[in-house]
Design a protein around this motif. Structure first.
Motif, short mmCIF file in Angstrom:
data_model
loop_
_atom_site.label_atom_id
_atom_site.label_comp_id
_atom_site.label_asym_id
_atom_site.label_seq_id
_atom_site.Cartn_x
_atom_site.Cartn_y
_atom_site.Cartn_z
N LYS A 50 -32.95 78.74 0.62
CA LYS A 50 -31.80 79.62 0.41
C LYS A 50 -31.58 79.96 -1.06
O LYS A 50 -30.88 80.93 -1.39
N THR A 111 -24.43 80.06 8.27
CA THR A 111 -23.41 79.93 7.22
C THR A 111 -24.07 79.92 5.85
O THR A 111 -25.30 79.94 5.73
N GLU A 112 -23.23 79.88 4.84
CA GLU A 112 -23.73 79.88 3.47
C GLU A 112 -24.59 78.66 3.15
O GLU A 112 -25.41 78.72 2.23
N SER A 113 -24.39 77.60 3.88
CA SER A 113 -25.15 76.38 3.59
C SER A 113 -26.62 76.52 3.95
O SER A 113 -27.45 75.70 3.50
N VAL A 117 -27.09 83.73 -0.18
CA VAL A 117 -25.91 84.59 -0.29
C VAL A 117 -25.81 85.05 -1.74
O VAL A 117 -25.86 84.22 -2.66
N SER A 133 -16.73 83.25 -1.60
CA SER A 133 -17.34 82.22 -0.78
C SER A 133 -16.43 81.84 0.37
O SER A 133 -15.20 81.84 0.23
N LYS A 135 -17.42 78.90 3.25
CA LYS A 135 -18.48 78.08 3.84
C LYS A 135 -18.40 77.99 5.34
O LYS A 135 -19.38 77.62 6.00
N ILE A 139 -22.18 84.11 9.38
CA ILE A 139 -22.92 85.23 8.81
C ILE A 139 -23.91 85.72 9.85
O ILE A 139 -24.71 84.94 10.39
N TRP A 149 -22.46 89.94 5.93
CA TRP A 149 -21.55 88.88 5.45
C TRP A 149 -20.21 89.53 5.11
O TRP A 149 -20.18 90.50 4.36
#
Length: 428
Positions: A50, A111-113, A117, A133, A135, A139, A149
């Motif tokens: 990522k 997700t962002e994790s 992004v 952001s 979390k 997405i 997003w």
């Protein structure tokens, strides 16, 4: 006839049955299972990093969906808006459209994790300078690798308030997005075909939305260049409240200032009335001071007008004292020739009593000798001034008439000038 029946029979055989076709479609749609999505995620994210951007130049397309304007604070020069942004970009590493094993899975969410992004900040924020952001926000990942997003929040942004034409003003405030870390040749921000979406916008009680515009730019920070997007929003103040609570009461108070010169001096209420109006005006200015912008960058015409009206009120007190002092001068004190000449001219200008604006009075004459014989006193007020004379009381009344008309015309002129200035400024 036999040939005709045979043609109908073969035509019926060639039409596929409807029930088996519907069953086939239902079977295809039911192929999705969580196990198969888990398998797809394993294939997609097995070697996914990522922290690596998807391409040498990632094009991030964006727009904003404005929900409401929470506040537009003219004192703090800030705008608080409720909105969310939508960012879309392509990540070819997450494209499974060519994999026949998962063609029935149109999209998945992450997700962002787990995903790359883009690092984006609201550049002109006054409350939070961190990255956009969320979390926990899902997405969307489409089958062709398109990422969608949509982070949302309450954004407090700086706004350069121009209070010159308050309360008939228009304000333009901006929401500025800028990339962080990645430079403009690595990550660029661009606009969607519809940059601003207002389908769910709720009108504000104080401000009316007028128009918007959006633009892209490249900004320099030192020797590096970064991509930027500006969303400019223009609002017009709803001025009904200010008309009823600020401007109309002000006009009423100002009109009372003129009437002090219509009160006879002998009534004994002249100075008291003047001070009462002045005090009411001062208290009124104190009450509305919270509504008038206090910025020194631009001076409000309304503030200038109110201060001029207050100055007129203060000056009316001085002029009232002058009139009272003139009225109670001793009758034995002779009126100077110059004062009498000026008083006669003013009397003609204001058409006081028998004086006319166009001709000299013919019936305002007094025989000093007859007056002396009638009163049988040694006081000959008009002695040495021919057969026409004015008393100090007459001079005071002439001054009252002069000041009344001067105030009327000054206030009317100032009001018209103020109204025209506001109207022209509002159109501009």
């Amino acid at each position: 006839m036999g040939i005709h029946f045979m043609w109908i029979y073969f035509s019926f055989l060639m039409v596929p049955p409807v029930a088996p076709l519907a069953s086939l479609i239902s079977t295809v749609n039911s192929l999705y299972t969580s196990t198969r999505e888990d398998s797809l995620r394993t294939d997609l994210f097995g070697s996914y990093q990522k922290n690596s951007r998807p391409a040498p130049l990632v094009d991030i397309r964006c727009n904003i969906k404005l929900l409401s304007i929470k506040d537009l604070n003219t004192r703090e020069q800030s705008m608080s808006s409720v909105a969310y942004f939508t960012f879309t970009w392509n990540d070819t590493r997450l494209d499974w459209s060519g994999n026949v094993l998962y063609t029935d899975i149109e999209e998945i969410y992450s997700t962002e994790s787990e995903l790359f992004v883009p690092p984006i900040v609201v550049e002109n924020s006054v409350s939070n300078l961190g990255l956009l952001s969320d979390k926990t926000l899902p997405i969307q990942i489409a089958q062709n690798g398109k990422i969608t997003w949509s982070p949302g929040n309450i954004f407090d942004t700086a706004c350069n308030i121009d209070s010159t034409f308050y309360p008939f003003d228009e304000q333009m405030c901006s929401i500025t997005l800028t990339t962080r870390g990645y430079k403009s040749h690595q990550l660029t921000l661009s606009l969607e075909e519809v940059p601003l979406i207002l389908s769910a916008y709720q009108e504000n009680g104080e401000w009316t939305y007028l128009r918007s515009s959006a633009s892209t730019a490249v900004v320099a920070r030192g020797t590096d260049y970064y991509s930027q997007v500006n969303f400019d929003l223009t609002f017009q103040r709803r001025n009904t409240f200010h008309l009823l609570s600020t401007i109309l009461p002000m006009f009423f108070l100002v009109s009372l200032t003129c009437l002090v010169f219509k009160i006879p001096v002998d009534a004994g209420e002249k100075l008291g009335y003047c001070l009462t109006v002045l005090l009411a005006f001062a208290v009124y200015l104190t009450l509305i001071s919270d509504n008038i912008p206090t910025t020194s960058t631009n001076t409000s015409y309304l503030s200038v007008f109110l201060n001029l009206m207050l100055a007129f009120g203060v000056m009316s007190c001085f002029l009232t004292i002058l009139v009272i002092n003139t009225h109670f001068k001793p009758e034995e004190e002779e009126i100077p020739k110059s004062v009498e000449s000026i008083a006669n001219c003013i009397a003609k200008m204001v058409c006081w009593r028998q004086y006319s604006c166009c001709r000299r009075p013919n019936n305002f004459t007094v025989d000093v000798l007859s007056l002396s014989e009638k009163n049988n006193s040694e006081n000959t007020i008009g002695k040495g001034r021919g057969n026409r004379y004015l008393t100090w009381q007459d001079v005071a009344k002439i001054l009252d008439a002069l000041f009344f008309w001067v105030y009327v015309w000054l206030i009317v002129a100032m009001t018209i000038l103020f109204t025209i200035t506001m109207a022209v400024g509002n159109k501009g």
